[in-house]
Write a protein that holds these residues in place. Sequence first.
Motif, mmCIF file in Angstrom:
data_model
loop_
_atom_site.group_PDB
_atom_site.id
_atom_site.type_symbol
_atom_site.label_atom_id
_atom_site.label_comp_id
_atom_site.label_asym_id
_atom_site.label_seq_id
_atom_site.Cartn_x
_atom_site.Cartn_y
_atom_site.Cartn_z
ATOM 1 N N GLN A 132 36.224 35.141 37.885
ATOM 2 C CA GLN A 132 34.769 35.128 38.032
ATOM 3 C C GLN A 132 34.331 35.078 39.500
ATOM 4 N N TYR A 133 35.227 34.545 40.352
ATOM 5 C CA TYR A 133 34.877 34.424 41.767
ATOM 6 C C TYR A 133 36.151 34.431 42.607
ATOM 7 N N VAL A 134 36.073 35.080 43.767
ATOM 8 C CA VAL A 134 37.113 34.971 44.801
ATOM 9 C C VAL A 134 36.402 34.828 46.143
ATOM 10 N N ASN A 135 36.998 34.108 47.071
ATOM 11 C CA ASN A 135 36.371 33.959 48.385
ATOM 12 C C ASN A 135 36.882 35.044 49.340
ATOM 13 N N PRO A 136 36.287 35.181 50.537
ATOM 14 C CA PRO A 136 36.696 36.228 51.473
ATOM 15 C C PRO A 136 38.180 36.184 51.854
ATOM 16 N N ILE A 173 44.026 38.198 52.200
ATOM 17 C CA ILE A 173 45.438 37.983 51.861
ATOM 18 C C ILE A 173 45.955 39.036 50.876
ATOM 19 N N THR A 174 45.192 39.334 49.835
ATOM 20 C CA THR A 174 45.699 40.195 48.758
ATOM 21 C C THR A 174 45.353 41.669 48.932
ATOM 22 N N GLU A 180 34.878 42.871 44.278
ATOM 23 C CA GLU A 180 34.483 43.795 43.208
ATOM 24 C C GLU A 180 35.688 44.269 42.400
ATOM 25 N N GLU A 181 36.816 44.439 43.075
ATOM 26 C CA GLU A 181 38.027 44.892 42.379
ATOM 27 C C GLU A 181 38.660 43.767 41.564
ATOM 28 N N ILE A 237 47.003 40.722 38.154
ATOM 29 C CA ILE A 237 47.033 41.869 39.067
ATOM 30 C C ILE A 237 47.875 41.569 40.309
ATOM 31 N N LEU A 238 48.115 40.284 40.566
ATOM 32 C CA LEU A 238 48.895 39.882 41.737
ATOM 33 C C LEU A 238 50.378 39.704 41.425
#
Length: 219
Positions: free
Chosen positions: A21-25, A30-31, A36-37, A45-46
């Motif tokens: 639902q959320y990821v930070n900058p 890092i990934t 959006e992706e 996905i990781l």
Amino acid sequence: SLAVEQSPAYIIITDTAGTIQYVNPKFTQITGYTAEEAIGKNPRILQSGKMNPDTYKQLWAIITSGAAWRGEFYNKRKNGELYWEAAQISPITDADGVITNFLSVNEDITKRKRAEEALRQSELQFRLVWEKSAEGMRLINEQGVVLRVNEAFCRMVGKQREEIEGKPFTVIYTKAQQERILRRYQARFSSRSIGHHYEREFTLWNGKKVWFEASNSYF
């Protein structure tokens, strides 16, 4: 909000099904995946495919029970590059104690893991050189106690490893020589002049006379 956005660790928040639902900058840095992706996807996905599947099963069982999980992942960035991360995944609960989300705080530890592997390889090479050397080798501390010997040294002096390690290095000589040799060693050690090469005859503990060609080094 500012703390999360500027965190040096990358952060993922998912719902109870594991959907992001959320990821930070920092996550994107890092990934390689943009917010959006990632949002709407599963953290799978990781996954690199190089972790034991049981790790994920155990993780899920722990966090769904209400406890936090800590561990390491060998993951894959968007560009296919593999990396190590340390992760802590915790449940978020509402006022009634019901789990509403999961919070994952992750740190890229690839450099540390590579350094650890390089050290492990270096230590392995050292052990191979130490044990396979045809020359006798021993490591002695400032007090004159033997910390380590190799098999070649044991064969030279006719004693087992356990008879030498943890004992004064003079244990291989006759008692008449021990005090004199120890005093000379301690004087050289304290003056940092122990590095030298010599040839000298000694009488071993069993009365056998031998000539040693030796090189001593201080470090």
